[in-house]
Write a protein that holds these residues in place. Structure first.
Motif, PDB file in Angstrom:
ATOM      1  N   LYS A 347      49.711  29.380  45.351  1.00 20.68           N
ATOM      2  CA  LYS A 347      49.583  30.084  46.630  1.00 20.68           C
ATOM      3  C   LYS A 347      49.901  31.568  46.481  1.00 20.68           C
ATOM      4  CE  LYS A 347      52.404  27.108  48.531  1.00 20.68           C
ATOM      5  NZ  LYS A 347      52.435  26.042  47.517  1.00 20.68           N
ATOM      6  N   THR A 348      50.955  31.898  45.752  1.00 23.72           N
ATOM      7  CA  THR A 348      51.317  33.305  45.549  1.00 23.72           C
ATOM      8  C   THR A 348      50.273  34.032  44.716  1.00 23.72           C
ATOM      9  OG1 THR A 348      53.649  32.685  45.643  1.00 23.72           O
ATOM     10  CG2 THR A 348      53.132  34.845  44.740  1.00 23.72           C
ATOM     11  N   LEU A 349      49.750  33.386  43.692  1.00 27.08           N
ATOM     12  CA  LEU A 349      48.713  34.007  42.864  1.00 27.08           C
ATOM     13  C   LEU A 349      47.460  34.298  43.679  1.00 27.08           C
ATOM     14  CD1 LEU A 349      48.689  32.285  39.352  1.00 27.08           C
ATOM     15  CD2 LEU A 349      49.146  34.667  39.889  1.00 27.08           C
ATOM     16  N   LEU A 350      47.113  33.398  44.583  1.00 21.91           N
ATOM     17  CA  LEU A 350      45.933  33.616  45.422  1.00 21.91           C
ATOM     18  C   LEU A 350      46.098  34.876  46.270  1.00 21.91           C
ATOM     19  CD1 LEU A 350      45.096  29.997  46.644  1.00 21.91           C
ATOM     20  CD2 LEU A 350      43.548  31.532  45.431  1.00 21.91           C
ATOM     21  N   ALA A 351      47.258  35.040  46.880  1.00 21.06           N
ATOM     22  CA  ALA A 351      47.483  36.216  47.726  1.00 21.06           C
ATOM     23  C   ALA A 351      47.419  37.501  46.909  1.00 21.06           C
ATOM     24  CB  ALA A 351      48.836  36.097  48.428  1.00 21.06           C
ATOM     25  N   LYS A 352      47.987  37.506  45.704  1.00 23.17           N
ATOM     26  CA  LYS A 352      47.956  38.700  44.865  1.00 23.17           C
ATOM     27  C   LYS A 352      46.538  39.015  44.404  1.00 23.17           C
ATOM     28  CE  LYS A 352      52.704  38.392  43.104  1.00 23.17           C
ATOM     29  NZ  LYS A 352      53.553  38.287  41.905  1.00 23.17           N
ATOM     30  N   ALA A 353      45.764  37.986  44.086  1.00 23.77           N
ATOM     31  CA  ALA A 353      44.386  38.216  43.654  1.00 23.77           C
ATOM     32  C   ALA A 353      43.546  38.798  44.776  1.00 23.77           C
ATOM     33  CB  ALA A 353      43.775  36.913  43.149  1.00 23.77           C
ATOM     34  N   VAL A 354      43.771  38.362  46.000  1.00 26.30           N
ATOM     35  CA  VAL A 354      43.047  38.923  47.139  1.00 26.30           C
ATOM     36  C   VAL A 354      43.376  40.401  47.300  1.00 26.30           C
ATOM     37  CG1 VAL A 354      42.815  38.850  49.644  1.00 26.30           C
ATOM     38  CG2 VAL A 354      42.839  36.739  48.347  1.00 26.30           C
ATOM     39  N   ALA A 355      44.655  40.750  47.172  1.00 24.54           N
ATOM     40  CA  ALA A 355      45.047  42.155  47.311  1.00 24.54           C
ATOM     41  C   ALA A 355      44.407  43.016  46.239  1.00 24.54           C
ATOM     42  CB  ALA A 355      46.572  42.281  47.248  1.00 24.54           C
ATOM     43  N   THR A 356      44.310  42.493  45.005  1.00 25.39           N
ATOM     44  CA  THR A 356      43.692  43.260  43.926  1.00 25.39           C
ATOM     45  C   THR A 356      42.191  43.391  44.136  1.00 25.39           C
ATOM     46  OG1 THR A 356      45.372  42.404  42.417  1.00 25.39           O
ATOM     47  CG2 THR A 356      43.441  43.423  41.429  1.00 25.39           C
ATOM     48  N   THR A 357      41.538  42.309  44.529  1.00 26.83           N
ATOM     49  CA  THR A 357      40.088  42.325  44.716  1.00 26.83           C
ATOM     50  C   THR A 357      39.686  43.272  45.838  1.00 26.83           C
ATOM     51  OG1 THR A 357      39.985  40.031  43.967  1.00 26.83           O
ATOM     52  CG2 THR A 357      38.072  40.890  45.132  1.00 26.83           C
ATOM     53  N   CYS A 358      40.428  43.262  46.914  1.00 28.79           N
ATOM     54  CA  CYS A 358      40.098  44.095  48.079  1.00 28.79           C
ATOM     55  C   CYS A 358      40.703  45.486  47.979  1.00 28.79           C
ATOM     56  CB  CYS A 358      40.570  43.413  49.357  1.00 28.79           C
ATOM     57  SG  CYS A 358      39.868  41.783  49.635  1.00 28.79           S
ATOM     58  N   THR A 359      41.367  45.815  46.873  1.00 29.73           N
ATOM     59  CA  THR A 359      42.026  47.113  46.667  1.00 29.73           C
ATOM     60  C   THR A 359      42.965  47.418  47.831  1.00 29.73           C
ATOM     61  OG1 THR A 359      39.913  47.777  45.718  1.00 29.73           O
ATOM     62  CG2 THR A 359      41.625  49.437  45.814  1.00 29.73           C
ATOM     63  N   MET A 360      43.868  46.509  48.074  1.00 32.23           N
ATOM     64  CA  MET A 360      44.841  46.661  49.161  1.00 32.23           C
ATOM     65  C   MET A 360      46.240  46.647  48.578  1.00 32.23           C
ATOM     66  SD  MET A 360      43.125  43.905  51.767  1.00 32.23           S
ATOM     67  CE  MET A 360      44.157  44.335  53.168  1.00 32.23           C
ATOM     68  N   THR A 361      47.130  47.355  49.232  1.00 37.36           N
ATOM     69  CA  THR A 361      48.525  47.282  48.822  1.00 37.36           C
ATOM     70  C   THR A 361      49.095  45.920  49.207  1.00 37.36           C
ATOM     71  OG1 THR A 361      49.086  48.416  50.867  1.00 37.36           O
ATOM     72  CG2 THR A 361      49.015  49.736  48.876  1.00 37.36           C
TER      73      THR A 361
END
Length: 577
Positions: A347-361
């Motif tokens: 679950k934590t990895l999914l949230a971090k990957a979304v932030a990286t993909t969408c270029t979000m902090t």
């Protein structure tokens, strides 16, 4: 100075009603009348102060309370506003006004206002206003100093031919005493610059800096979400230092003398994209040491195996509003997402990957971190998290272990009702996210049945995504391939055969533990070979099939059959609702 009958007579000096304007260079950020990213603030200051320039127009002293994060450019904005209005600037640091007694502090404040009157028309700038009005212990308010400041701010001296305007600056407006805040007629806030404002700032600050052809200021502005003016100055300083180090190492491996190095730096050299990347890494590392500082993680979808349906649902909720904001002009977009399921499923990895993909902090918050023993402090911690997220937008707030932060109200058992107030504050902040379409909230929990039901209604955590374990061999193979993609494997290693030796139901954490144990087996074998002289430390570490088989023989599933059955019942319950 006047001349009478051939003699020179000294008659003293007089203040100029209109200060002489300096010669401004439009390419220089610090002397610009409209600095990039701060032009709106300068306009607000001018609009607030201009009506008070005529002493007959308004009663009271023209005063503005200017607040903003540290390094956001408050002094630059004040200087630009004074230049636009042709006013002198008299700056006073409020720390220098503080004394051991209230009477001494009061006297220094009155002297500062009297000195400002000598330079009329002028702006008296009170820097770090929050330190005034506090007693010597810093724990309470000094009523005598506050009363004196209120009188000086609200009572206008009719004898003055030209006004003295007052601007107070603060980084912590909540620490300014309420009686002192109400004495200021106007209030102006500096917010974190948007992506376009950051690009304009970078363009103006680097106008005289030689940049490499591959440097993209737009891309750099996208990577610096949450940065303010002071951060950009630090970025340019660090990138220049990185460029100097790079050229020195490439051109002069033996080093330079101080004189040659000084001449070399004076001559100038281009700053490349790799220099900016090195500087950004340094700044992000420095920011990550601060409590709750937003940072973009470096986790890609390649690091996550399987979970294709979960990825699609998450991206549809977060990525579409960012890519097509015009299609969601009515504001009917979802901003809350809850990931629930057994522990270790990613679950934590999914949230971090979304932030990286969408270029979000990415602002990661552990639930227990926000709980504080003092009354009201826990609720303030929740408010600060959302305030930091708005300042660093576009941003993802990730609440890990959400059930510890937002349990069902009325059942928490604490005598003071602390958790009930925290849940109420969290609900209020979630409701306020509709005004900001660039702040998303992702929660993760292993016990969704313990959450307060109000959190799960539409408009808050309105989309629930179940993140289950990998039960089929195909998804397990994808996870194992993702974990081992950076390993150096022996050609005899067959991932499918390894999984056949493992239990049927595995979580992502179980597969990670399998690879970790295999790595330790390979390390032990290599150490033995080095001690026997059969291998060297410089050779690569290669994992063999035997390493994985040994690790698979010791592997035990972290989630039992009874727990899996309970999670399936929870999934059916939330799917039906």
């Amino acid at each position: 100075m006047t001349f009478q009958g051939g003699f020179c007579q000294l008659v003293g000096s007089t203040n100029s009603t209109v200060p002489s304007a300096p010669a401004y260079n439009s390419n220089e950020f610090w002397s610009s009348l409209s600095p990039a990213g701060l032009s709106d603030v300068v306009k607000q200051l001018c609009d607030a102060l201009r009506p008070h320039l005529n002493r007959h127009a308004l009663s009271g002293v023209g005063s503005v309370l200017l607040s903003g994060p540290s390094g956001s450019g408050k002094l630059v904005a004040v200087r630009a506003a004074c230049s636009c209005l042709n006013l002198h600037l008299f700056k006073v640091d409020c720390v220098s006004l503080c004394s051991d007694t209230s009477a001494a502090t009061e006297e220094k404040v009155q002297v500062a206002f009297s000195q400002a009157q000598q330079y009329q028309p002028c702006v008296l700038l009170l820097k770090d206003l929050e330190v005034l009005g506090r007693d010597r212990d810093g724990l309470g308010e000094d009523a005598r100093v506050i009363a004196t400041l209120r009188q000086l701010l609200l009572d206008k001296d009719p004898a003055l031919s030209h006004p003295v305007l007052v601007i107070g600056t603060t980084c912590k407006p909540q620490n300014v005493p309420t009686d002192l805040q109400t004495a200021f007629l106007h209030e102006v806030k500096i917010k974190a610059p948007s992506e376009e404002q950051r690009r304009l700032m970078l363009s103006m600050l680097t106008a005289s800096l030689p940049l490499g052809k591959e440097v993209s200021l737009s891309k750099l502005a996208r990577r610096t979400a949450g940065f303010v003016l002071g951060d950009f100055c630090a970025l340019l300083s660090h990138s220049g230092r990185a460029a100097c180090t790079r050229i020195q190492v490439l051109s002069f491996p033996g080093g330079l003398s101080e004189e040659v190095e000084r001449d070399f730096c004076t001559a100038g050299f281009p700053v490349l994209e790799e220099d900016f990347s090195a500087a950004l890494d340094q700044l992000h590392d420095a920011h990550s040491q601060a409590v709750g500082a937003p940072k973009i993680p470096s986790v890609s979808w390649q690091d996550i195996g399987g979970l294709q349906e979960v990825k699609k649902e998450i991206l549809d909720t977060i990525q579409l509003p960012l890519e097509y904001p015009e299609l969601l002009s009515l504001g009917l977009c979802r901003s809350g997402l809850l990931l629930y399921g057994p522990p270790g499923t990613g679950k934590t990895l999914l949230a971090k990957a979304v932030a990286t993909t969408c270029t979000m902090t990415f602002l990661s918050v552990k639930g227990p971190e926000l709980i504080n023993m003092y009354v009201g402090q826990s609720e303030e911690n929740v408010r600060n998290v959302f305030a930091r997220a708005r300042a660093a937008a576009p941003c993802i707030i990730f609440f890990d272990e959400l059930d510890s932060l937002a349990p069902s109200r009325g059942r928490s058992g604490d005598s003071g009702g602390v958790m009930d107030r925290v849940v109420s504050q969290l609900l209020a902040e979630l409701d306020g996210l509709h005004s900001s379409r660039e702040v998303f909230v992702i929660g993760a929990t292993n016990r969704p049945d313990l959450l307060d039901p109000a959190l799960l209604r539409p408009g808050r955590f309105d989309k629930l995504v179940y993140v289950g374990i990998s039960e089929d061999r195909e998804s397990q193979l994808q996870v194992l391939s993702a974990v081992t993609r950076k390993f150096k494997l022996d050609p005899s290693v067959n991932l499918t055969t390894i999984l056949d030796k493992c239990p049927a139901q595995l979580t992502g954490a179980d597969i990670y533990a399998l690879c970790s144990d295999a790595m330790m087996c390979a390390v032990k074998r290599k150490v033995e070979w080095i001690e026997e002289g059969l291998d060297t430390e410089k050779s690569a570490l290669i994992l063999t099939m035997e390493d994985f088989l040994q690790a698979a023989a010791r592997l035990q599933p972290s989630v039992s059959e009874q727990e899996l059955l309970r999670y399936r019942l929870i999934q059916q319950k939330f799917a039906a609702s």
